[in-house]
Scaffold this motif. Sequence first.
Motif, PDB file in Angstrom:
ATOM      1  N   GLU A 230      30.517  38.194  49.184  1.00 56.37           N
ATOM      2  CA  GLU A 230      31.794  37.094  48.640  1.00 56.37           C
ATOM      3  C   GLU A 230      33.236  37.957  48.169  1.00 56.37           C
ATOM      4  N   GLU A 231      33.160  39.453  47.805  1.00 53.50           N
ATOM      5  CA  GLU A 231      34.085  40.480  47.090  1.00 53.50           C
ATOM      6  C   GLU A 231      34.321  40.696  48.377  1.00 53.50           C
ATOM      7  N   GLU A 232      33.799  40.797  49.272  1.00 51.33           N
ATOM      8  CA  GLU A 232      34.052  41.537  50.502  1.00 51.33           C
ATOM      9  C   GLU A 232      34.616  40.410  51.294  1.00 51.33           C
ATOM     10  N   TYR A 233      34.129  39.196  51.079  1.00 49.69           N
ATOM     11  CA  TYR A 233      35.376  37.827  52.468  1.00 49.69           C
ATOM     12  C   TYR A 233      36.639  37.620  51.395  1.00 49.69           C
ATOM     13  N   THR A 234      36.499  38.179  49.758  1.00 49.53           N
ATOM     14  CA  THR A 234      37.679  38.145  49.177  1.00 49.53           C
ATOM     15  C   THR A 234      38.621  39.315  50.008  1.00 49.53           C
ATOM     16  N   ALA A 235      37.970  40.339  49.114  1.00 48.65           N
ATOM     17  CA  ALA A 235      39.538  41.315  50.217  1.00 48.65           C
ATOM     18  C   ALA A 235      39.966  41.641  51.256  1.00 48.65           C
TER      19      ALA A 235
ATOM     20  N   GLU B 299      40.078  38.821  52.751  1.00 44.42           N
ATOM     21  CA  GLU B 299      41.519  37.903  52.879  1.00 44.42           C
ATOM     22  C   GLU B 299      42.405  38.190  52.671  1.00 44.42           C
ATOM     23  N   GLN B 300      42.580  38.827  51.216  1.00 42.57           N
ATOM     24  CA  GLN B 300      43.287  39.299  50.509  1.00 42.57           C
ATOM     25  C   GLN B 300      44.329  40.219  51.256  1.00 42.57           C
TER      26      GLN B 300
ATOM     27  N   ARG C 269      46.041  38.752  54.019  1.00 46.17           N
ATOM     28  CA  ARG C 269      47.669  37.825  53.339  1.00 46.17           C
ATOM     29  C   ARG C 269      48.518  38.635  54.089  1.00 46.17           C
TER      30      ARG C 269
END
Length: 117
Positions: A3-8, A10-11, A14
């Motif tokens: 989840e942390e990798e996905y969030t990074a 995605e950021q 963006r």
Amino acid sequence: MSEEEYTALEQARRRIIEARMQARREAICRDAGVPLEKYGEYMYERFRKIWNTHRRIKLISLMRLGIEAMGKEDFRKWLNSPNFHFDGKPPASYLDNIAGIEYTHSRIIGMEYGDNA
């Protein structure tokens, strides 16, 4: 992928999109000779002019169709007379926006093919 990798990821995506959008804004302002702070106003005016032109073209098309279908005088009378397809209002009252113009256009087409006026 955690989840942390996905969030990074995605950021980062963006940030790239925002950088591209900012570069586009800057290019538009540079080409138009408009300060970047006035970008929103400039684009609003540009959109409004395009929208008004689109509306005028639709109205011209509607007028041509109506005159062709009914003749000038009959079309003028029909446009200004209450009509049950228009909630008892004259069709002219629907011509202040694109949806109303298109609806009026469809009613004229319907009349040409035998639909009630």
